[in-house]
Design an enzyme around this catalytic site. Sequence first.
Site, PDB file in Angstrom:
ATOM      1  N   ASP A   1      -5.242  -7.129  -1.471  1.00  0.00           N
ATOM      2  CA  ASP A   1      -4.106  -6.270  -2.000  1.00  0.00           C
ATOM      3  C   ASP A   1      -4.667  -4.895  -2.263  1.00  0.00           C
ATOM      4  O   ASP A   1      -6.022  -4.528  -2.104  1.00  0.00           O
ATOM      5  CB  ASP A   1      -3.540  -6.548  -3.437  1.00  0.00           C
TER       6      ASP A   1
ATOM      7  N   GLU B   1      -5.299  -0.128   1.174  1.00  0.00           N
ATOM      8  CA  GLU B   1      -5.152   1.049   2.030  1.00  0.00           C
ATOM      9  C   GLU B   1      -6.113   2.015   2.097  1.00  0.00           C
ATOM     10  O   GLU B   1      -6.383   2.688   3.285  1.00  0.00           O
ATOM     11  CB  GLU B   1      -3.652   1.769   1.763  1.00  0.00           C
TER      12      GLU B   1
ATOM     13  N   ASP C   1       5.454  -4.056  -0.900  1.00  0.00           N
ATOM     14  CA  ASP C   1       6.434  -3.891  -1.925  1.00  0.00           C
ATOM     15  C   ASP C   1       7.729  -3.650  -1.446  1.00  0.00           C
ATOM     16  O   ASP C   1       8.268  -2.410  -1.924  1.00  0.00           O
ATOM     17  CB  ASP C   1       6.175  -2.972  -3.111  1.00  0.00           C
TER      18      ASP C   1
HETATM   19  C1  GLC Z   1       0.832  -4.557  -5.580  1.00  0.00           C
HETATM   20  C2  GLC Z   1       1.093  -5.816  -4.475  1.00  0.00           C
HETATM   21  C3  GLC Z   1       2.007  -6.667  -5.166  1.00  0.00           C
HETATM   22  C4  GLC Z   1       1.336  -7.183  -6.523  1.00  0.00           C
HETATM   23  C5  GLC Z   1       0.894  -5.918  -7.276  1.00  0.00           C
HETATM   24  C6  GLC Z   1       0.225  -6.566  -8.500  1.00  0.00           C
HETATM   25  O1  GLC Z   1       2.043  -3.868  -5.870  1.00  0.00           O
HETATM   26  O2  GLC Z   1       1.765  -5.295  -3.414  1.00  0.00           O
HETATM   27  O3  GLC Z   1       2.416  -7.682  -4.304  1.00  0.00           O
HETATM   28  O4  GLC Z   1       2.146  -8.061  -7.102  1.00  0.00           O
HETATM   29  O5  GLC Z   1       0.200  -5.223  -6.706  1.00  0.00           O
HETATM   30  O6  GLC Z   1      -1.096  -7.069  -8.151  1.00  0.00           O
END
Ligand code: GLC
Length: 815
Positions: free
Chosen positions: A427, A430, A503
Amino acid sequence: MAETINKDAIEPIQEETLESGIQHVNNPVLDLPQIVKKYLQKITGYVQKGNSYVFTDGSAAVEVKVVSDEIIRVRLAPHSQFLDDFSYAVPNPDQHVALYAFQEEEDTYSVSTNTVTCVINKEDFLLSFQDREGRVINRDHTPMHWEENPDFGGYYVYCTKVAEEQEAFYGVGDKPTHLNLRGKRMTNWNSDTYSFSFDQDPLYRSIPFYIGLNKGEAYGIFFDNTFKTYFDFAAEKQDQTSFWSEGGELQYYYIHGPHMMDVVKRYHSITGTHYLPPLWALGFHQCRWSYYPESKVYEIANGFRSRNIPCDAIYLDIDYMDGYRCFTWNKHYFPNPKKMIKALSDQGFKTVVIIDPGIKVDDNYWVFKEGKENKYFCRRGDDYFMEGHVWPGRCQFPDFTNPETREWWGGLFKGLVDVGVAGVWNDMNEPAVFGRGTFPNDVRHNYDGYRGSHRKAHNVYGMQMVRATYEGLKKLNHGKRPFTITRAAYAGTQRYSSVWTGDNVATWEHLRLGVLQLQRLSVSGMSFCGTDIGGFSGEPDGELFTRWIQFGVFSPFMRAHSAGDTREREPWSFGADLEAINRKFIELRYQFLPYIYSVFWEHAQYGFPILRPITMLEQAVDTNIPREEEFSFGDKVLTSPVVNPGQVSKKVYLPVGYWYHYWSNIVLKGGEEHEIATPMDEIPLFIKAGAVIPEYPVMQYVDLRQVEFLKLRVYYADVEVNSFIYEDHGDTFAYEQEIYLEKKIVLKGDKNSLTLNQTIDGLFTERYETYKLNFIGLPFKINRILVDNRIVEWKEEEGFPTIQVDKDFRNIIVE
Ligand code: GLC
């Protein structure tokens, strides 16, 4: 000793010996060349090197290289200096070419293969691509051009093509907008975009690849440039499509069609496909930010098993870590991870954990210490460390474009793999940095030895992170296939990972956006994709959640996820009636698994996209272009998810041919729209007539020991149709040594009979001995059924004539 200058030896400079552009006035600023866009001029010559031809206008050069019979690569060097031929997307730009030829005519040069010709005009340096019949498929509107970039060096580079009047445009990754991109201008710059909205741009991924479709003929352009890139699809000027970049090389691949399917397959031939995922990765996955402590995880696991709702994986979001330090455990919440993961595994659950790139600045934290000692972290232009705030507070960030850093990162998973973690969710790559979005441009990267600032490496940062994760897991997994997900991606990331759309929001609009985004990702090379089922932020009501689960069955990646500040959201959270429907649909996913797995095989092996928009199925039919909600999963199953509240029926267009309505087995004629009832426990779902669909019994998680026989649903048609079934161990790499089975079943029907012929390739042995065949839609009364020339008995089961036969049958005749 100081050097002395012999003044007499210095010759006065003669005007005529000056090279153009050299300053010789006292005030050098006066005569500086102005920064203007420069265009290719008249061609003055060319040189050939094997399958590559370099044309020049005396100053700039263009390379036209034959990559394969259907792919030609074009590169521009403004001052005849090509950049290093290195690409993260295309590991090998030299494929098999049967034949290529070069021809010079009075006004043109042409480079051709068996299928495509690139014509280069001598006078204006315009390029065009033609098919074998000489029809122009794609052509330059303006000669390629560039503009010097005084701040960073290098050039802004531009390519402008003709946009034909009727031309439609597809692809470019995860853009949350209409399938046809005509009239849109978009940017590729990986961005953390929490709660994005319709038409927002850019989002998390950069896939600079598009498909043009004009009068039923398709081609592709892959602009392999990792800098911030832009596409304009007849937005600014109706007759032009342009793509450009803030740096790097104007380098693109022309990919010949004429079928969209061929274009995507050929794009995969240069950028790779997703490897065959472990079968469990195709089951239902349950995620939330976050399930903790351990007792909560058990409660969720028991929630599934006690209610008989199938599920293969439970996810741990950031709270499993100690202060959000990657590769650690919060021992308060998870005192014994190994024991917990084993207990989950005993119940048939895989555990997937999240990993972020930000490493907490903390000299008592081993990961930070190792990274610091070995200089694995990114640095700024002036050599300061790149620091920014993410979940753990102040962080530094590994430079994943450094092969040594990737090797190190891959090894960090040892502890997680040792305690039994089965998959890793990548995650914030980017990369996301709180407050400022991402890294500043001056951050330096190794770029696999080719060096670059963040301008060049930004869009591949996430890809290289998940590559490191994938390669590490592959080594640590003892021959088991890794499972990874990533949020950020660049073209080619499919070789290492699945993706999810980030998200999203719990709204009907977002459900519909998901339907568009997954189709788009699929035709953009990222077939293994899914949305956060239910919507990440906000609160879905039960109806929305159930409709999303239904769409999830036909999403290549099926995972429910929700943000931390939302109400609990499991398939049983919305009352008994909806729980039953959610169960029914998750069960359906498991029944379809052998079909789904076979479609994944077709993707991995041959580069077929998994989801196929209607336009891809019938690209010659212009009226299909605005259709956005119907799509097929593989070539035999078609759906059109319900994306509106209170919807009792939906108009669905079916492609030409015949289709069985899944719930009633009524046969509908394609080539037209049908009004399909959409009660809460059904979505429009169709099986192509003539298909043979393999089906598993309902299981609570992927466990091939439970398959006593393979059910084949045989859908009669009065034509010939091929179906494929792929089987293997489900989680090892033995398939690379041909330990798999690829079964081809050819169905052929006429008024009074139905024939099935099976051929089998490969060396795997299934656990089961028999198939059970349901014959659906037979238009005649059965007289007898012959299996390999022997008459067999049949009985009615579930309302269909049914036989149970040896799995190795060669020929079945029903008459
Ligand atoms: C980011 C991710 C999401 C995750 C959050 C906490 O927003 O896109 O899927 O739950 O971080 O880790």
